[in-house]
Design a protein around this motif. Structure first.
Motif, PDB file in Angstrom:
ATOM      1  N   SER A 108       1.072  -1.039  -0.569  1.00  0.00           N
ATOM      2  CA  SER A 108       0.388  -0.148  -0.257  1.00  0.00           C
ATOM      3  C   SER A 108       0.579   1.213  -0.293  1.00  0.00           C
ATOM      4  O   SER A 108       0.566   2.249   0.594  1.00  0.00           O
TER       5      SER A 108
ATOM      6  N   THR B 229      -2.087  -1.209  -3.895  1.00  0.00           N
ATOM      7  CA  THR B 229      -3.340  -0.933  -3.554  1.00  0.00           C
ATOM      8  C   THR B 229      -3.703   0.364  -3.329  1.00  0.00           C
ATOM      9  O   THR B 229      -5.193   0.626  -4.189  1.00  0.00           O
TER      10      THR B 229
ATOM     11  N   TRP C 230      -7.186   0.768  -6.501  1.00  0.00           N
ATOM     12  CA  TRP C 230      -8.079   1.867  -6.002  1.00  0.00           C
ATOM     13  C   TRP C 230      -8.140   3.340  -5.982  1.00  0.00           C
ATOM     14  O   TRP C 230      -9.278   4.175  -5.003  1.00  0.00           O
TER      15      TRP C 230
ATOM     16  N   LYS D  14      -6.254   3.434   3.141  1.00  0.00           N
ATOM     17  CA  LYS D  14      -4.627   3.016   3.288  1.00  0.00           C
ATOM     18  C   LYS D  14      -4.585   2.575   4.750  1.00  0.00           C
ATOM     19  O   LYS D  14      -4.239   1.595   4.681  1.00  0.00           O
TER      20      LYS D  14
ATOM     21  N   TYR E 113     -11.579  -3.976  -2.516  1.00  0.00           N
ATOM     22  CA  TYR E 113     -11.135  -2.992  -1.620  1.00  0.00           C
ATOM     23  C   TYR E 113     -11.657  -4.090  -0.309  1.00  0.00           C
ATOM     24  O   TYR E 113     -10.967  -4.436   0.604  1.00  0.00           O
TER      25      TYR E 113
END
Length: 490
Positions: free
Chosen positions: A42, A129, A133, A143, A194
């Motif tokens: 992330s 990620t 997203w 996050k 997610y």
């Protein structure tokens, strides 16, 4: 006599213990990857608002600027003035900004949110990620939520798998945890959304707790007491080296799905050879499975080159060595027993404080590496490498020094670093406060009274019981025994 004496009879820390400790410690190479994976999976790439859909209609050659400069007509600079704003763009293109030495008033130009999404750089990460997203700007808290949910799974796993290991055994729960992390961790690399990814990370966190808790228990319960300090410290080097392995894998792959898969797939290998583990003989005896415990001890004795012990070690000998432990195991204990007596209550409270402060400081530094402003891969390697001398120093101190000596050494080091902190705080305070009030707050900062509270509470505890009030506010000091008139200006 107790179970420790039985371990010495079957070979102490012999060949079996070496294999046992090594095989259980190997997954530690990837436990660091699980706990710190969010730094890379992330990671936040450089980004800015995507340009309007019709921006390609503009003639770039008309303005005779490069495309990198062309973007400045659509995206404002951030407050530092060194990079493009990450969350805003101009409502209308500002072509005057492309003219050299322009005098436009930037504060009056209208901006809007990123209505067409974001454009992400790929110099540091190919895909995360965050970029997949678009967890930036108003969605940036999501996050951090990934890591929070994962740690929630770790907490839940500690409660669930801790209880299951006492009921079904350390070996069984450890084997299941390997399989759970292998399946769910690998599945998270295929997450379509997610929400699905968060669910997989939560369940993966539970499995990580099962591996760590039951791995440590199964390891320790087959090791003689005098070797536990050495073995525990050396085993922790697998976790330390794993931090450096994580940096290498992340730098090589740079794609969150590939990294997630590579970090979890080896769990199937650990699951395969974990069937070789021997269940804790101590747990077997305390759960009325003495015959299985005896077979386990015989097996360990043969691996350790002690076949003569097999004939000598019988059920009667086993029960005689563990009679006190068997007797105490008949009583049922709960979490309330950690607070029932004064001595146990003090120990529990102190350990909770130690665990909280240690974890808070460690993960507070290790879980957000991008804030340091250098290459995230380099800082991860440095953070891993610095653990080696620190743990070797801890091993030497615990092995060769008395506890009082260790306490004194740590106190001296702490005093030195806090003195350096005081110097820094005074310099910053003098620079940050306005000159007109600097003298009052620099020479007599009221927050020093917090330290005075600690000192006075400890020294006056018996005199004032639970309260030893000292008021130290804005340069005034009032003692309980003094009259109001005696509260004088310093």
């Amino acid at each position: 006599m107790g179970f420790a004496d039985l371990l010495e009879e079957v070979g102490g820390f012999g060949r079996y213990q070496w294999l046992h400790v090594t095989l259980i410690s190997l997954p530690g190479l990837l436990m660091a990857s699980q706990n710190l994976l969010n730094n890379f999976v992330s990671g936040i790439p450089g980004h800015h608002c995507s340009l309007p859909a019709n921006h390609s209609h503009y003639n770039l050659s008309q303005y005779q600027v490069e495309e990198k400069e062309f973007i400045k007509a659509f995206i404002p600079m951030d407050s530092s003035g060194t990079r493009l704003d990450r969350c805003k763009r101009y409502v209308e293109p500002q072509w005057q900004l492309l003219v050299p030495n322009n005098t436009a008033n930037l504060s009056q130009l209208q901006t809007e949110e990123c209505l067409d999404g974001w454009t992400f750089e790929k110099s540091e990460f190919f895909a995360t990620t965050v970029s997949e997203w678009q967890l930036v700007c108003s969605l940036r808290p999501l996050k951090q939520m990934i890591q929070t949910i994962y740690m929630g799974g770790v907490l839940t796993g500690a409660i669930v798998f801790g209880g299951l290991s006492d009921r079904f055994g350390r070996r069984s729960v450890l084997i299941w945890s390997y399989l759970q992390l292998g399946i769910l961790g690998s599945s998270s690399a295929l997450s379509p959304s997610y929400t699905a990814y968060c669910i997989f990370r939560f369940l993966s966190g539970m499995a990580v707790s099962g591996i760590i808790l039951n791995g440590v228990s199964l390891k320790v319960e087959w090791i003689p007491t005098k070797e536990r300090t050495l073995v525990g410290t050396l085993s922790s080097f697998f976790f330390t080296f794993g931090q450096m392995v994580l940096a290498g894998l992340a730098f090589w792959l740079r794609d969150w799905r590939k990294l997630q898969l590579v970090a979890c797939a080896p769990m199937f290998l650990f699951f395969t050879y974990s069937w070789w583990y021997v269940e804790s003989a101590r747990w077997l005896v305390l759960n009325r499975r003495s015959e299985e415990a005896l077979k386990s001890l015989h097996r360990v004795a043969r691996i350790n080159g002690k076949p003569e012990v097999v004939d000598k070690l019988t059920l009667e000998v086993l029960h005689s060595h563990m009679s006190k432990e068997i007797e105490s195991s008949r009583s049922k204990f709960t979490a309330y027993d950690l607070l029932r007596t004064r001595g146990m209550r003090r120990i529990s409270i102190c350990l909770v404080a130690v665990w909280f402060s240690t974890s808070f400081a460690y993960y507070g530094l290790a879980m957000d590496l991008q804030k340091f402003g250098v290459s995230i891969y380099q800082i991860q390697i440095i953070f891993g490498a610095v653990d080696f001398p620190a743990k070797l120093m801890a091993l030497g101190m615990l092995t060769y020094l008395e506890m009082q000596t260790i306490r004194t050494i740590l106190a001296c080091l702490g005093k030195g670093f806090t003195s350096a902190s005081f110097t820094t705080v005074y310099l910053y305070t003098g620079e940050l406060y306005p000159t007109i009030i600097r003298q009052e707050w620099v020479l007599s900062p009221p927050w020093q009274g917090l330290a005075a509270w600690q000192l006075l509470l400890s020294s006056c505890w018996t005199r004032y019981s639970l309260l030893c009030p000292v008021w130290y506010m804005g340069g005034r000091r009032c003692w309980p025994a003094a009259s109001p008139a005696s509260c004088q200006r310093r």
